[in-house]
Design an enzyme around this catalytic site. Structure first.
Site, mmCIF file in Angstrom:
data_model
loop_
_atom_site.group_PDB
_atom_site.id
_atom_site.type_symbol
_atom_site.label_atom_id
_atom_site.label_comp_id
_atom_site.label_asym_id
_atom_site.label_seq_id
_atom_site.Cartn_x
_atom_site.Cartn_y
_atom_site.Cartn_z
ATOM 1 N N GLY A 189 37.130 40.028 72.311
ATOM 2 C CA GLY A 189 37.201 41.223 73.138
ATOM 3 C C GLY A 189 35.841 41.863 73.313
ATOM 4 O O GLY A 189 34.822 41.184 73.418
ATOM 5 N N VAL A 193 35.834 47.772 70.445
ATOM 6 C CA VAL A 193 36.977 47.451 69.585
ATOM 7 C C VAL A 193 36.515 46.628 68.389
ATOM 8 O O VAL A 193 37.057 46.764 67.286
ATOM 9 C CB VAL A 193 38.056 46.706 70.393
ATOM 10 C CG1 VAL A 193 39.224 46.310 69.484
ATOM 11 C CG2 VAL A 193 38.565 47.569 71.538
ATOM 12 N N ALA A 194 35.497 45.784 68.589
ATOM 13 C CA ALA A 194 34.978 44.981 67.478
ATOM 14 C C ALA A 194 34.511 45.862 66.327
ATOM 15 O O ALA A 194 34.699 45.513 65.152
ATOM 16 C CB ALA A 194 33.832 44.104 67.960
ATOM 17 N N GLU A 211 34.313 37.190 68.811
ATOM 18 C CA GLU A 211 33.938 36.532 70.067
ATOM 19 C C GLU A 211 33.865 37.615 71.129
ATOM 20 O O GLU A 211 34.906 38.073 71.632
ATOM 21 C CB GLU A 211 34.973 35.461 70.432
ATOM 22 C CG GLU A 211 35.046 34.317 69.438
ATOM 23 C CD GLU A 211 33.742 33.562 69.291
ATOM 24 O OE1 GLU A 211 32.997 33.473 70.303
ATOM 25 O OE2 GLU A 211 33.452 33.079 68.193
ATOM 26 N N CYS A 246 34.015 36.237 79.800
ATOM 27 C CA CYS A 246 32.887 36.574 78.932
ATOM 28 C C CYS A 246 31.677 35.683 79.172
ATOM 29 O O CYS A 246 30.561 36.067 78.849
ATOM 30 C CB CYS A 246 33.308 36.517 77.470
ATOM 31 S SG CYS A 246 33.997 34.918 76.974
#
Length: 481
Positions: A189, A193-194, A211, A246
């Site tokens: 994502g 959020v990571a 990732e 991505c």
């Protein structure tokens, strides 16, 4: 919800402790079941991807379904060898002995997947977790609800639900899952959020694979086969979820002298791909949601940006579609140029000399992927040597992820850890060091009381002296038993 998450964890922890997931037979059976699921439910998977993203069936098959099946088949082919211990040399200080590295499953792992490739990015990490012998929870993205629902329906029909589970939901459910103690978390994502995932994992010292993404650059030299380069750039940008990928090109760097020719070539290719009115093309994916649509349209409504549009820019809120859009020399301090676009806009930055492009890339965060189109071998060498990126490709875009022998992952802001092929197995595996000795070969020099003679022998052993080894094995200096 916390109680429910805890109950899921307790069941999976129990299954793992019983050893259900460790045998090669169990791993193989689950992988074969996933292959059957993909084959038997291909139409359902395609329908779900179309419902979530209006993804064309060909794109769904090429970019998700075929790659997922290929990952399963690759794991089935390699699993027996992957599970074998690796024999390594012994050191002179442990002679006689044998040494090996034993791969063992981490335990119970959590996979939190993304919405842009909701089938592939969910199932491929799960394939790695299963191959490595783990129990696993898959949390699909709620932003792709049709695919999430399909996983919740299909996986229990095909795989061992006492060891492999799907948990649907949004922020609340994800938060409850993150509150549990996992043996590894795999997140795909964005960086915001990571950071939440990392903070939750830190409470239990849980290892994390991230990732993420970033602004993937494309350097285009003037000596290329322009028609081929334009086709490859276009399909890598707009043929991948209309830029919602991505590894899609985020911006191009080319020379001032070449930019007009490049834009004209992209225009011809795009018209061939999507027609004169791309908003009506069935081959162009829609934007995933109204919120993402508004974010993207805001980027090109900026006065400093709108005047730089050379091609495209049309939008249709009802269809959630944005036409492929090419811009030239957008101010670098605009939002379009400072953040990851994750949409159909492709800005082009111009430089006087193509060699200047490497310094421009290195001035920003490290991207997930970097691309170069050139026939110049020196430029290629400089690019590979001096640009830091998760992965890179020369004279094409995105295809490096289809090679299962290459790791796929980021570096710096674009992520940590890698997967694909055996790297997926390794991602969810602990490589355990094992040294085995018998009761012979006693070296009295290692035991107290320490004397000058013993120190001499031990120093010789550490330096790898064969003579010191012989003395040690013969029991010199002599000691009373």
């Amino acid at each position: 919800m916390a109680a429910s998450a805890a109950a899921v964890m307790e069941e999976l922890r129990g299954s793992f402790r019983e050893g259900r997931t460790r045998p090669a037979e169990w791993r193989t059976a689950q992988l074969r079941a996933l292959v059957r699921m993909i084959e038997e439910k291909e139409d359902d998977i395609s329908d779900a991807l179309h419902a979530d993203l209006a993804k064309p069936r060909m794109e769904a098959y090429l970019h998700e379904i075929s790659l997922a099946k290929g990952a399963c088949m690759f794991a089935l082919k390699g699993l027996k060898n992957w599970m074998k211990p690796d024999k390594v040399p012994s050191a002179i200080t442990t002679f006689p002995s044998t040494a090996q590295i034993v791969p063992e499953p981490l335990g119970v792992v959590l996979v939190i997947s993304a919405w842009n490739y909701p089938f592939l990015l969910s199932i491929e990490p799960v394939i790695g977790a299963i191959a490595a012998g783990n129990a696993v929870v898959l949390k699909p993205s709620e932003i792709a609800p049709a695919t999430s629902s399909l996983f919740a329906k299909l996986l229990p029909e095909y795989v061992d639900s006492s060891c492999i589970k799907v948990v649907e939901g949004g922020v609340t459910e994800t938060g409850a899952l993150l509150g549990q103690r996992w043996d590894k978390i795999f997140y795909t994502g964005n960086g915001n959020v990571a950071r939440v995932v990392l903070a939750a994992a830190a409470k239990h010292l849980t290892p994390v694979a991230l990732e993420l993404g970033g602004k993937c650059p494309v350097i285009v030299d003037s000596n290329v086969d322009l028609h081929v380069a334009a086709k490859r750039i276009a399909v890598g940008k707009w043929g991948c979820n209309n830029g919602q990928a991505c590894i899609a090109p985020d911006y191009i760097i080319t020379t001032k002298a070449f930019v007009t020719e490049l834009v004209d070539s992209l225009k011809r290719v795009l018209e061939r791909f999507y027609g004169e009115d791309p908003l009506q093309s069935a081959d162009l994916s829609r934007i995933v949601s109204i919120s993402h649509f508004k974010r993207l349209t805001k980027l090109i409504e900026d006065k400093e940006v709108a005047t730089k549009i050379q091609l495209g820019g049309q939008t249709d809120q009802e269809q959630l579609k944005i036409a492929p859009t090419v811009l030239v020399d957008v101010p670098l301090d605009t939002e379009l140029m400072t953040g990851e676009i994750f949409g159909p806009m492709l800005p082009i930055i111009t430089v006087d000399k193509i060699e200047e492009s490497i310094a421009h890339i290195n001035a920003g965060a490290k991207p997930l992927a970097a691309y170069l189109f050139t026939k110049d071998k020196k430029l290629q060498q400089d690019f590979v040597s001096n640009v830091s990126a998760g992965g890179m490709l020369v004279n094409d875009v995105a295809l490096h992820l289809t090679n299962p022998h290459l790791p796929f992952g980021g570096v710096g802001d674009s992520g940590t850890g890698s997967y694909h092929g055996k790297f997926s197995f390794d991602c969810f595996t602990h490589r355990k060091a094992v040294l085995i000795r018998g009761f012979g070969g006693e070296a009295n020099a290692r035991y107290p009381p320490y004397t000058a003679e013993k120190q001499r022998i031990l120093r010789g052993l550490i330096k790898g002296s064969f003579f010191a080894l012989i003395l040690a094995l013969l029991g010199f200096p002599r000691e009373k038993r």
